[in-house]
Design a protein around this motif. Sequence first.
Motif, short mmCIF file in Angstrom:
data_model
loop_
_atom_site.label_atom_id
_atom_site.label_comp_id
_atom_site.label_asym_id
_atom_site.label_seq_id
_atom_site.Cartn_x
_atom_site.Cartn_y
_atom_site.Cartn_z
N ALA A 1 -2.14 1.74 -9.83
CA ALA A 1 -1.77 1.40 -8.45
C ALA A 1 -1.92 2.61 -7.53
N SER A 2 -1.42 3.77 -7.95
CA SER A 2 -1.51 4.96 -7.11
C SER A 2 -2.94 5.46 -7.01
N THR B 1 0.86 -2.98 -7.97
CA THR B 1 2.08 -2.29 -7.54
C THR B 1 3.31 -3.11 -7.87
N PHE C 1 -5.67 3.74 -7.21
CA PHE C 1 -6.41 2.80 -6.37
C PHE C 1 -6.06 2.97 -4.90
N SER C 2 -4.78 3.12 -4.60
CA SER C 2 -4.33 3.24 -3.21
C SER C 2 -4.76 4.57 -2.59
N TYR D 1 -8.28 4.63 -1.41
CA TYR D 1 -8.37 3.98 -0.10
C TYR D 1 -8.01 4.97 1.01
N GLY E 1 2.42 1.58 -3.35
CA GLY E 1 1.37 1.85 -4.33
C GLY E 1 0.92 3.30 -4.33
N TYR E 2 0.86 3.94 -3.14
CA TYR E 2 0.50 5.35 -3.08
C TYR E 2 1.38 6.19 -4.01
N LEU F 1 0.83 -1.20 0.00
CA LEU F 1 0.00 0.00 0.00
C LEU F 1 0.87 1.25 0.00
N HIS G 1 -13.03 -1.57 -4.01
CA HIS G 1 -12.94 -1.17 -2.60
C HIS G 1 -14.21 -1.52 -1.84
N SER H 1 -4.23 -4.13 -5.01
CA SER H 1 -3.24 -3.06 -5.03
C SER H 1 -1.82 -3.63 -5.02
#
Length: 492
Positions: free
Chosen positions: A325-326, A183, A328-329, A332, A50-51, A47, A168, A179
């Motif tokens: 990835a970013s 990532t 999606f993260s 969250y 991924g951010y 995570l 999510h 994620s």
Amino acid sequence: MTLEETKDTPGPADSGSDSGSGSESDDYLRRRALRQGSAGWLLLTGLGVGYVVSGDFSGWNIGLSEGGFGGLATATVLMGVMYACLVYALAELSAILPAAGGGYGFARRALGTWGGFLTGTAILIEYILAPAAISIFIGDYVESLGLFGLESGWPVYLACFVIFIGIHLWGVGEALRFSLVVTAVAVAALLIFAAGALTEFHTDGLNDIPADPTAFGANSWLPYGLLGIWAAFPFGMWFFLGVEGVPLAAEEAKDPVRSMPRALSLSLMVLVLLAVLTFFASTGVRGSAAIQDAGNPLVVALQGDGDPTALSRFVNYAGLAGLVASFFSLIYAGSRQLFALSRAGYLPRFLSLTSRRKSPYLGLLIPGAIGFALAAGTGNGARMLNIAVFGATISYALMALSHIVLRRREPELPRPYRTPGGIVTSSVAFVLALSALVATFLVDKDAAFMALGVYAVALAYFAFYSRHRLVANAPEEEFAALAAAEAELTRD
């Protein structure tokens, strides 16, 4: 009035006390519960990476046009130091208060309700604006790759929000595993890119941007002078922006006291490695001048003006994975910060209701709707990212200050993990965060003032309404109340 509204309407306890806080029933918190134990250290590390990982594929290179190779390199090192100091401070704070509030919760304990709201709002600005910007970049990638004959526009942006918010809503465990996979693909692509590009590395291309003779201290390595280092701060941040969001998963983590510090440290180590490899490989293979304005700098570095190669095509597709990835993260992270502020009464309480699968569905849907509207209405991803960076720098300064205050005011507080260097470490993060905040005005004054306008509206809402209706038994508020009670006993 419906049954739902009746349950969430503030009662007498919410508005009559001087503290502005009132307790709610156990049912109130039960209907606002997240799924605990869903994420171990590996998912949390994924995570954290991924951010950030989309920032390696695009955006950072614009800093070359602000500071040149030397200016951006120096800025990246300084911002890397800031994030390292901040991450180790947050590791201590997240072990003390493992709740979904993250930065808001830390600041609430150290700086009071105003500090908590200021921090939480700044984090929300970052995590609502950034996905909106990234959805636009995803649209650009889809169009440039010719996927399904689609063009960048609102249908692509809408598909991004609908599909990924849907995952999510399915559940946090499923979301974090998705994620992690995306990532991992993006990280592998960056390593393969670096391996291919470094075989053609040439140092003479690093400083090929002509020096500005009017800039103070300008030379071949600092073509825009010493001020160029400062102006490049926001772009040096792009290699790390978002990693501070890992503590927002604390309530859904397995053994957060141990897994949070571990995940934060590992995430930062991975990001530092990727930043070094990406920065040097991109500039060394093609030159700084060639990629400084590129929307897809890694692909330009590999193929220049020539025909696409097998490696450049692979990196192009992987760049889309990094953006996903970013995106999606960050969705969250934004939903969890909104959830925590709403559960405690800082924002409308209905936003923190959770579904049967323990997902804060309104905390996902409403920011998603706002993000989609901004993306479709403006199409200006760069401006939205600059606003997000402005919010981020404010939150960094306040979180670092929270660590300093708690170390000084509550030295005996149990700390399962202690920040190396103590308040010296968080003080470095504080000073660099303030420097980065000022640098945002050098890059995009309009974006900075827009963020201030949003801040002003949010503060007015808090000052005149929500601060009188806080929920005393929300985890972050309860933690702060216990501290106040202990302080009162000590004085007596």
